[in-house]
Design an enzyme around this catalytic site. Structure first.
Site, PDB file in Angstrom:
ATOM      1  N   ALA A   3       5.761  21.435 -18.182  1.00  0.00           N
ATOM      2  CA  ALA A   3       4.581  20.844 -18.495  1.00  0.00           C
ATOM      3  C   ALA A   3       4.805  19.468 -18.944  1.00  0.00           C
ATOM      4  O   ALA A   3       6.105  18.929 -19.215  1.00  0.00           O
ATOM      5  CB  ALA A   3       4.115  21.400 -19.827  1.00  0.00           C
ATOM      6  N   ASP A   4       3.629  18.486 -18.784  1.00  0.00           N
ATOM      7  CA  ASP A   4       4.154  17.105 -19.359  1.00  0.00           C
ATOM      8  C   ASP A   4       3.203  16.918 -20.696  1.00  0.00           C
ATOM      9  O   ASP A   4       2.251  18.031 -21.100  1.00  0.00           O
ATOM     10  CB  ASP A   4       3.639  16.039 -18.179  1.00  0.00           C
ATOM     11  CG  ASP A   4       2.203  16.028 -17.922  1.00  0.00           C
ATOM     12  OD1 ASP A   4       1.418  16.862 -18.702  1.00  0.00           O
ATOM     13  OD2 ASP A   4       1.737  15.583 -16.766  1.00  0.00           O
ATOM     14  N   SER A   5       3.200  15.654 -21.082  1.00  0.00           N
ATOM     15  CA  SER A   5       2.611  15.758 -22.436  1.00  0.00           C
ATOM     16  C   SER A   5       1.103  15.939 -22.291  1.00  0.00           C
ATOM     17  O   SER A   5       0.416  16.461 -23.353  1.00  0.00           O
ATOM     18  CB  SER A   5       2.764  14.156 -22.957  1.00  0.00           C
ATOM     19  OG  SER A   5       2.308  13.380 -22.295  1.00  0.00           O
ATOM     20  N   ASP A  57      -0.447  17.903 -20.291  1.00  0.00           N
ATOM     21  CA  ASP A  57      -0.481  19.579 -20.303  1.00  0.00           C
ATOM     22  C   ASP A  57      -0.651  20.151 -21.596  1.00  0.00           C
ATOM     23  O   ASP A  57      -1.158  21.222 -21.724  1.00  0.00           O
ATOM     24  CB  ASP A  57       0.649  20.158 -19.407  1.00  0.00           C
ATOM     25  CG  ASP A  57       0.494  19.824 -17.831  1.00  0.00           C
ATOM     26  OD1 ASP A  57      -0.567  19.877 -17.292  1.00  0.00           O
ATOM     27  OD2 ASP A  57       1.695  19.326 -17.437  1.00  0.00           O
TER      28      ASP A  57
END
Lengths: 78, 420
Positions: free
Chosen positions: A35-37, A39
């Site tokens: 995940a990224d921020s 997400d």
């Protein structure tokens, strides 16, 4: 596994497009599940939606793993 | 200035996913215009559109999962997925997959869209009103921004050169290709992935264009007959969706790696009407100056143009463009062919100019001018061959492609058979 834990894991697997077996209690959204921020922001929204609760920003910042989410929701979900 | 050639093509259109399925069906005279069935059109004046055929990816159908992961698709409007599909095809077709840092920084992206993520904006505004700001997704903004089509393409393929986007309504695709060609000619990049993309077929956009009185409303029961440029019974354009993307490359760069060269981009012209927000100036002055500028840049005279892919939207503006073309061609009008492929695929708005540039390049490759479908009774006499009803084999070395947009923004491209 509690009903809440099961639902949390299903939401995580769907939103992040990862296989269910990778979604363990200890899995970090960013480090282990890709995940990224953004997400993680969306994941928190999905939890709020599914469990009909509000997760304030300061609490959201402490939810870093699947287990964190389960713990928070077991305590706070309606 | 450095010379610029076309080495890769990719598209998603109402005739199919991929260049060859689309081109084959276009030449066969097939129409991509159908009755709209995937949302309610009972209260809309226009009930037809040209949708991309969805499917499992076989037989030229479009399967978004082949081009973007489902979890990423969820975050974006479909114009971005269309762009990903067309760009991947174009890069594969060109055999260009930059892996070294040097190659990556010399390869850029310039993909535009006319209206971008209008459907997602419409949905989010309902969410905002009914459920409040906390329910707006963090992907709402990045999934609707027009330049994110190019952003996603650059990320997927590691393209680190110039990253730019064009927004000029229905001229977008042509401006994107023209501007990208200039970036190569001036040395800002050696390779550019350029084109346009659009996913406008939804209730809001249909209602908006219908309010402008721009859409076809007289052929709701006969969709395949709805888009009929230059025909006396035309009454508005048919909305289409899809994307067209080309790989443009500096000539020596292409030769050095043995790339196949489809054609050379030799001319690009731009102009503004300064007249009206939706209507072209009645005297066709903007279109005339645009085409003239493109021919001047190409260093050729009008009588060298073999085929023109017209803007020809199936509206009242068709005759204005036709008069402007006659003025440009002068005595050569009688030996030139001009057709509107919008008669087959509808109007792809911001993607139109790019898709039509690809058709122009293919007309040089295959020596055939695609037809203007439904041109049964021309509304005016012209010495220009409008290629009615049936594609026409002819000698084609030089092609002009026109795009004109709301706001009075015009672009013309000139492609020529490559000769050393």
């Amino acid at each position: 596994m509690s009903d809440i834990a099961e639902r949390v894991k299903k939401i995580v697997a769907e939103h992040l497009g990862v296989e269910a077996e990778k979604v363990t209690d200890g899995a970090s959204f960013i480090d282990d599940l890709g995940a990224d921020s953004l997400d993680t922001v969306e994941l928190v929204m999905a939890f709020e939606e599914a469990f009909n609760c509000e997760i304030p920003d300061d609490a959201a910042e402490t939810i870093l793993t699947v287990g964190d989410a389960i713990k928070f929701l077991e305590k706070n979900a309606a | 200035m450095r010379r610029v050639v076309v080495t890769g093509l990719g598209m998603v259109t109402p005739l199919g996913c991929g260049v060859e399925p689309t081109w084959r069906r276009l030449l066969a005279g097939e129409s991509g215009v159908k009755a709209v069935t995937h949302f309610d059109v009972s209260d809309l004046a226009c009930k037809v559109a040209a949708n991309v055929p969805r499917g499992d990816g076989s037989d030229g159908t479009y399967n978004p999962d082949q081009w973007m992961e489902p979890k990423e698709q969820r975050k974006v409007d479909e114009f971005i997925v269309f762009a990903m599909a067309a760009a991947s095809q174009a890069l594969d077709d060109a055999g260009w997959h930059p892996s070294t840092y040097e190659d990556q920084i010399n390869t850029g992206v310039l993909i535009g869209s006319g209206i971008g993520g209008i459907e997602g904006i419409a949905e989010a505004s309902i969410t905002l009103k009914e459920r409040g700001p906390r329910r707006i997704s963090p992907f709402f903004i990045p999934g609707r921004l027009i330049n994110l089509a190019g952003g996603y393409v650059s990320i997927a393929h590691g393209l680190k050169g110039p990253n730019h986007a064009v927004v000029t309504a229905c001229s977008t695709g042509a401006h994107a290709i023209g501007d990208a060609g200039r970036l190569i000619a001036l040395g800002d990049a050696d390779v550019m992935v350029a084109g346009g993309t659009e996913s406008p077929i939804n209730r809001l956009a249909l209602a908006g264009f219908a309010a402008c009185k721009a859409l076809c409303t007289a052929f709701n029961d006969e969709p395949a007959r709805a888009s009929r440029p230059y025909d006396r019974d035309r009454d508005g354009f048919v909305m289409g969706e899809g994307a067209g993307v080309v790989v443009l490359e500096e000539l020596e760069h292409a030769k050095a790696r043995g790339a196949r060269i489809y054609a050379e981009l030799v001319g690009y012209g731009l102009s503004g009407d300064a007249y009206h927000i939706t209507a072209p100036s009645a005297d066709g002055d903007g279109a005339y100056r645009c085409m003239s500028a493109a021919l001047k840049r190409a260093g050729i005279s009008a009588d060298e143009v073999d085929y023109i892919n017209a803007h020809g939207t199936s509206t009242m503006a068709d005759e204005i463009e036709l008069k402007a073309v006659e003025r440009v061609l002068g005595n050569a009008a009688g030996k030139t062919a001009m057709s509107s492929t919008k008669s087959s695929i509808g109007h792809l708005l911001g993607a139109a100019g790019a898709v039509e540039a690809i058709f122009s390049v293919l007309s040089i490759r295959d020596q055939i001018a695609p037809a203007t479908l439904n041109l049964e009774n021309p509304s005016v006499d012209t010495p220009i061959d409008l290629v009615p009803l049936k594609a026409q084999p002819r000698k084609i070395d030089t092609v002009l492609s026109n795009s004109f947009g709301f706001g009075g923004t015009n672009a013309s491209l000139v492609f020529r058979r490559y000769a050393a």
